[in-house]
Design a protein around this motif. Structure first.
Motif, PDB file in Angstrom:
ATOM      1  N   ARG A 187       0.835  -1.200   0.000  1.00 29.33           N
ATOM      2  CA  ARG A 187       0.000   0.000   0.000  1.00 29.33           C
ATOM      3  C   ARG A 187       0.874   1.255   0.000  1.00 29.33           C
ATOM      4  O   ARG A 187       0.532   2.252  -0.644  1.00 29.33           O
TER       5      ARG A 187
ATOM      6  N   LYS B 244      -7.033   4.026   2.890  1.00 28.92           N
ATOM      7  CA  LYS B 244      -8.202   3.276   2.430  1.00 28.92           C
ATOM      8  C   LYS B 244      -8.713   3.788   1.094  1.00 28.92           C
ATOM      9  O   LYS B 244      -9.531   3.137   0.444  1.00 28.92           O
TER      10      LYS B 244
ATOM     11  N   ASP C 258      -8.389   1.252  -1.593  1.00 21.10           N
ATOM     12  CA  ASP C 258      -9.445   0.247  -1.704  1.00 21.10           C
ATOM     13  C   ASP C 258     -10.617   0.762  -2.522  1.00 21.10           C
ATOM     14  O   ASP C 258     -11.220   0.021  -3.305  1.00 21.10           O
TER      15      ASP C 258
ATOM     16  N   VAL D  22      -9.543   0.710  -6.145  1.00 21.61           N
ATOM     17  CA  VAL D  22      -9.413  -0.670  -6.593  1.00 21.61           C
ATOM     18  C   VAL D  22     -10.788  -1.254  -6.909  1.00 21.61           C
ATOM     19  O   VAL D  22     -10.983  -1.923  -7.929  1.00 21.61           O
ATOM     20  N   ASN D  23     -11.748  -0.994  -6.061  1.00 20.92           N
ATOM     21  CA  ASN D  23     -13.106  -1.497  -6.297  1.00 20.92           C
ATOM     22  C   ASN D  23     -13.704  -0.904  -7.563  1.00 20.92           C
ATOM     23  O   ASN D  23     -14.405  -1.590  -8.319  1.00 20.92           O
TER      24      ASN D  23
ATOM     25  N   HIS E 212      -5.965  -8.517  -7.077  1.00 25.61           N
ATOM     26  CA  HIS E 212      -6.187  -9.421  -5.953  1.00 25.61           C
ATOM     27  C   HIS E 212      -5.539  -8.859  -4.691  1.00 25.61           C
ATOM     28  O   HIS E 212      -4.383  -8.405  -4.720  1.00 25.61           O
ATOM     29  N   SER E 213      -6.280  -8.893  -3.594  1.00 26.76           N
ATOM     30  CA  SER E 213      -5.780  -8.392  -2.317  1.00 26.76           C
ATOM     31  C   SER E 213      -4.777  -9.376  -1.717  1.00 26.76           C
ATOM     32  O   SER E 213      -4.955 -10.590  -1.814  1.00 26.76           O
TER      33      SER E 213
ATOM     34  N   ARG F 130      -3.525  -9.959   1.872  1.00 25.23           N
ATOM     35  CA  ARG F 130      -3.916  -9.562   3.225  1.00 25.23           C
ATOM     36  C   ARG F 130      -2.739  -9.032   4.045  1.00 25.23           C
ATOM     37  O   ARG F 130      -1.680  -9.641   4.103  1.00 25.23           O
TER      38      ARG F 130
ATOM     39  N   TYR G 220      -1.517  -5.433  -2.837  1.00 28.78           N
ATOM     40  CA  TYR G 220      -2.236  -6.049  -3.950  1.00 28.78           C
ATOM     41  C   TYR G 220      -1.266  -6.709  -4.924  1.00 28.78           C
ATOM     42  O   TYR G 220      -0.067  -6.390  -4.956  1.00 28.78           O
TER      43      TYR G 220
END
Length: 225
Positions: free
Chosen positions: A172, A189, A192, A195-196, A211-212, A214, A218
């Protein structure tokens, strides 16, 4: 139809390669020396290059280095040299494969099929492609299956960063630094959120790219259903 650039100073070899490749369904463009070959490479799109080492005006080694400075196009070298050091050095400078003259045409076809099959990303000064995705850096436009998908400036910047770092896990922190800038002091954030948005625009039920990972970031890699 795949388009092949042949850089070879021997007119007989060029002609034989042209006839054999066209018979196999390839489109062929020829160049008789390194300088002419580089000009054709700069002005046209090719899927693969067949490159002779021993050429006038500009050697195959120099041509390979110049092409590799701007592009990841597959390069198969045609060489009459037998020294192992030369072949190792050639691979180190960026060639994908080599074949020693004289060679069987079927062996060359096999090596070409492997190189083309492994070709996932082709980067030039103005073009980045990955699988069925393509970015035109000069125009700041994105295409999927050759159809343009409109992106905002930030969406484009994020997608370009992902495609330049395809199949590599990126943190990140690196995404924020390269897409939002070092002076960004907002909430991470935001990544995110974008990305969405990108997922909705470029992915489908059977094609997933972002793909994330964790706890880290990514990875941009195509995966089917």
């Amino acid at each position: 139809m795949k388009k092949i650039l042949i850089l070879e100073d021997d007119i007989k070899i060029r002609r034989i390669l042209q006839l054999e490749l066209e018979h196999e369904g390839y489109e062929v463009v020829q160049a008789k020396d390194g300088i002419e070959g580089l000009e054709k490479f700069k002005n046209e799109y090719f899927d693969l290059i067949l490159l002779d080492l021993m050429m006038p005006n500009l050697s195959g080694e120099e041509v390979c280095k110049k092409i590799r400075s701007t592009s990841q196009i597959p390069i198969i070298v045609l060489t009459a040299k037998e020294q192992l050091l030369s072949k190792v050095s050639l691979l180190d400078m960026g060639a994908d494969d080599y074949i020693t003259k004289p060679f069987e045409i079927e062996e060359l076809f096999a090596r070409m099929r492997v190189a083309l099959r492994n070709k996932k990303t082709y980067i030039t000064e103005d073009l980045i492609t990955y699988e069925n995705l393509k970015i035109n850096k000069e125009l700041k436009k994105f295409y999927k299956n050759d159809e343009e998908i409109v992106l905002t400036k930030r969406e484009y910047a994020l997608l370009e960063y992902f495609m330049l770092n395809k199949e590599i896990v990126v943190s990140r922190e690196k995404i924020l630094e390269n897409v939002w800038g070092y002076d960004f002091d907002g909430d991470e954030k935001i990544i995110d959120v974008y990305v969405n948005i990108l997922r909705k625009k470029i992915e489908s039920e059977n094609e997933k790219y972002i793909h994330s990972v964790r706890g880290f970031g990514y990875i941009f890699k195509k995966k089917g259903a």
